[in-house]
Design an enzyme around this catalytic site. Sequence first.
Site, PDB file in Angstrom:
ATOM      1  N   VAL A 171      35.293 -63.946 159.863  1.00  0.00           N
ATOM      2  CA  VAL A 171      36.570 -63.290 159.588  1.00  0.00           C
ATOM      3  C   VAL A 171      36.912 -62.276 160.689  1.00  0.00           C
ATOM      4  O   VAL A 171      38.078 -62.130 161.094  1.00  0.00           O
ATOM      5  CB  VAL A 171      36.327 -62.746 158.294  1.00  0.00           C
ATOM      6  N   HIS A 216      43.370 -67.731 165.030  1.00  0.00           N
ATOM      7  CA  HIS A 216      43.960 -66.894 164.040  1.00  0.00           C
ATOM      8  C   HIS A 216      44.710 -65.702 164.906  1.00  0.00           C
ATOM      9  O   HIS A 216      43.819 -64.900 165.457  1.00  0.00           O
ATOM     10  CB  HIS A 216      43.070 -66.365 163.220  1.00  0.00           C
ATOM     11  N   GLY A 243      29.781 -56.322 157.574  1.00  0.00           N
ATOM     12  CA  GLY A 243      30.755 -55.429 157.378  1.00  0.00           C
ATOM     13  C   GLY A 243      30.961 -55.130 156.179  1.00  0.00           C
ATOM     14  O   GLY A 243      31.909 -54.827 155.645  1.00  0.00           O
ATOM     15  N   ALA A 244      29.903 -55.046 155.301  1.00  0.00           N
ATOM     16  CA  ALA A 244      29.802 -55.062 153.941  1.00  0.00           C
ATOM     17  C   ALA A 244      30.537 -53.677 153.199  1.00  0.00           C
ATOM     18  O   ALA A 244      31.081 -53.742 151.970  1.00  0.00           O
ATOM     19  CB  ALA A 244      28.698 -55.351 153.170  1.00  0.00           C
ATOM     20  N   ILE A 272      37.489 -55.359 153.836  1.00  0.00           N
ATOM     21  CA  ILE A 272      37.553 -56.519 153.272  1.00  0.00           C
ATOM     22  C   ILE A 272      36.266 -56.572 152.326  1.00  0.00           C
ATOM     23  O   ILE A 272      36.372 -57.177 151.288  1.00  0.00           O
ATOM     24  CB  ILE A 272      37.450 -57.196 154.431  1.00  0.00           C
ATOM     25  N   ASP A 287      46.417 -67.448 157.126  1.00  0.00           N
ATOM     26  CA  ASP A 287      47.706 -67.943 157.665  1.00  0.00           C
ATOM     27  C   ASP A 287      48.155 -69.072 156.948  1.00  0.00           C
ATOM     28  O   ASP A 287      49.493 -68.974 156.583  1.00  0.00           O
ATOM     29  CB  ASP A 287      47.248 -68.264 159.208  1.00  0.00           C
TER      30      ASP A 287
HETATM   31  P1  NAX Z   1      36.887 -52.277 158.635  1.00  0.00           P
HETATM   32  O1  NAX Z   1      36.804 -51.301 159.580  1.00  0.00           O
HETATM   33  O2  NAX Z   1      37.227 -51.563 157.189  1.00  0.00           O
HETATM   34  O3  NAX Z   1      35.466 -52.731 158.072  1.00  0.00           O
HETATM   35  C1  NAX Z   1      34.460 -53.243 158.973  1.00  0.00           C
HETATM   36  C2  NAX Z   1      32.999 -52.969 158.658  1.00  0.00           C
HETATM   37  O4  NAX Z   1      32.177 -53.797 159.869  1.00  0.00           O
HETATM   38  C3  NAX Z   1      32.729 -51.515 159.180  1.00  0.00           C
HETATM   39  O5  NAX Z   1      32.321 -51.092 157.853  1.00  0.00           O
HETATM   40  C4  NAX Z   1      31.876 -51.660 160.105  1.00  0.00           C
HETATM   41  O6  NAX Z   1      30.655 -50.589 160.220  1.00  0.00           O
HETATM   42  C5  NAX Z   1      31.149 -52.824 159.951  1.00  0.00           C
HETATM   43  N1  NAX Z   1      30.491 -53.571 161.380  1.00  0.00           N
HETATM   44  C6  NAX Z   1      30.970 -53.340 162.523  1.00  0.00           C
HETATM   45  N2  NAX Z   1      30.110 -53.733 163.224  1.00  0.00           N
HETATM   46  C7  NAX Z   1      29.255 -54.461 162.572  1.00  0.00           C
HETATM   47  C8  NAX Z   1      28.186 -55.301 162.923  1.00  0.00           C
HETATM   48  N3  NAX Z   1      27.928 -55.577 164.142  1.00  0.00           N
HETATM   49  N4  NAX Z   1      27.271 -55.679 161.854  1.00  0.00           N
HETATM   50  C9  NAX Z   1      27.554 -55.341 160.600  1.00  0.00           C
HETATM   51  N5  NAX Z   1      28.774 -54.529 160.391  1.00  0.00           N
HETATM   52  C10 NAX Z   1      29.293 -54.073 161.425  1.00  0.00           C
HETATM   53  O7  NAX Z   1      37.683 -53.672 158.653  1.00  0.00           O
HETATM   54  P2  NAX Z   1      38.232 -54.516 157.784  1.00  0.00           P
HETATM   55  O8  NAX Z   1      39.627 -54.280 157.548  1.00  0.00           O
HETATM   56  O9  NAX Z   1      37.228 -54.658 156.487  1.00  0.00           O
HETATM   57  O10 NAX Z   1      38.327 -55.720 158.748  1.00  0.00           O
HETATM   58  C11 NAX Z   1      36.981 -56.560 159.403  1.00  0.00           C
HETATM   59  C12 NAX Z   1      37.486 -57.475 160.211  1.00  0.00           C
HETATM   60  O11 NAX Z   1      38.382 -58.612 159.801  1.00  0.00           O
HETATM   61  C13 NAX Z   1      38.247 -57.021 161.556  1.00  0.00           C
HETATM   62  O12 NAX Z   1      37.792 -57.537 162.862  1.00  0.00           O
HETATM   63  C14 NAX Z   1      39.597 -57.719 161.386  1.00  0.00           C
HETATM   64  O13 NAX Z   1      40.537 -57.638 162.510  1.00  0.00           O
HETATM   65  C15 NAX Z   1      39.380 -58.685 160.698  1.00  0.00           C
HETATM   66  N6  NAX Z   1      40.542 -59.556 159.980  1.00  0.00           N
HETATM   67  C16 NAX Z   1      40.730 -60.910 160.068  1.00  0.00           C
HETATM   68  C17 NAX Z   1      41.501 -61.581 159.513  1.00  0.00           C
HETATM   69  C18 NAX Z   1      41.576 -63.096 159.566  1.00  0.00           C
HETATM   70  O14 NAX Z   1      42.414 -63.714 159.072  1.00  0.00           O
HETATM   71  N7  NAX Z   1      40.517 -63.795 160.235  1.00  0.00           N
HETATM   72  C19 NAX Z   1      42.651 -61.065 158.659  1.00  0.00           C
HETATM   73  C20 NAX Z   1      42.261 -59.440 158.084  1.00  0.00           C
HETATM   74  C21 NAX Z   1      41.407 -58.930 159.112  1.00  0.00           C
HETATM   75  O15 NAX Z   1      42.358 -58.296 160.135  1.00  0.00           O
END
Ligand code: NAX
Length: 327
Positions: free
Chosen positions: A131, A189, A11-12, A16, A161
């Site tokens: 994450v 989480h 998800g680079a 995030i 958290d």
């Molecule tokens: P974004 O939608 O900005 O970025 C995610 C990226 O992942 C996208 O560029 C997408 O193309 C890519 N992606 C999707 N499927 C993929 C795969 N199979 N292989 C490689 N890349 C893939 O989301 P972002 O705000 O960066 O959040 C990412 C994740 O973190 C979400 O699932 C979000 O819910 C989760 N979070 C987790 C947190 C935690 O504390 N554990 C807190 C923050 C965040 O909400």
Amino acid sequence: SKKPVRVAVTGAAGQIGYALLFRIASGEMLGKDQPVILQLLEIPDEKAQNALKGVIMELEDCAFPLLAGIEAHSDAESAFKNTDYAILVGARPRGPGMERKDLLSANAQIFTVQGKALNKVASRNVKVLVVGNPANTNAYIAMKSAPDLPRENFTAMLRLDHNRAASQIAAKTGGTVGGIEKLTVWGNHSPTMYADYRFATIDGKNVKEAINDDVWNRDTFLPTVGKRGAAIIAARGLSSAASAANAAIDHMRDWALGTNGKWVTMGIPSNGEYGIPKDVIFGFPVTTENGKYKIVEGLPIDAFSQERIDLTLKELTEEQDGVKHLL
Ligand code: NAX
């Protein structure tokens, strides 16, 4: 000088990722003397791959002395090749009209593929941090899909958290956030997490005694920490990104470099500690040393805490049951 280590990030090109990669490359995660090679994974979609190219151009333009290489990938098996660290950020967000079970199964698919790829090609000592949400269950799926890797290499991020709880406690008591010790967050989480300051001290003072207000704990503190993600979406129009990236840095740094006896929270596979069934990925208080974490055991669990732990465990068990048939 040290030999470079490989850090894979999925998800680079997401939000995030944008807040995370530059800090890894500048040495904030693994130390200012540790060169890194970034192995970045995005979906094959042209827009995502182009966005990833742009992020890589910016990484190059930082001229980070510790950045020993950058690779762009669209396939998990090439992205995870020999990797020492894997931060799994990319996940399927909930789309309009998508039910919880659809979300679980879409993510189960991603994390099955990625777990298998790690199993096949990653370093046998790879440290994995999930994450992407639902983080605990995604980590469980990846772990179950990687039978040849040690279970304890799979972790989920509860550190955001934990840090949110620390910040609320510092604000409430007027103490310093850096002066907090022995804080932990139990469970999933999700808003069911149980942030527990019963053992915590701030600047050497007992937090529970300083606050001395169980109603505040139940009706203000826990809901504020639990719903902080939603509050940030409401305010910013986007979900937490910089604070999530910061928590990922904290989690990996502490796991790799040690906490010197300090407690931190990690989502890790249970071995039955505190009555949590084996393999459930649960937030626990841990200390870390020499690249290994150890659960802080023997803490007394009072009735209120037990009720909270049971609630977050129930949610996690239901999530796991929802994906079992896919593993
Ligand atoms: P974004 O939608 O900005 O970025 C995610 C990226 O992942 C996208 O560029 C997408 O193309 C890519 N992606 C999707 N499927 C993929 C795969 N199979 N292989 C490689 N890349 C893939 O989301 P972002 O705000 O960066 O959040 C990412 C994740 O973190 C979400 O699932 C979000 O819910 C989760 N979070 C987790 C947190 C935690 O504390 N554990 C807190 C923050 C965040 O909400």
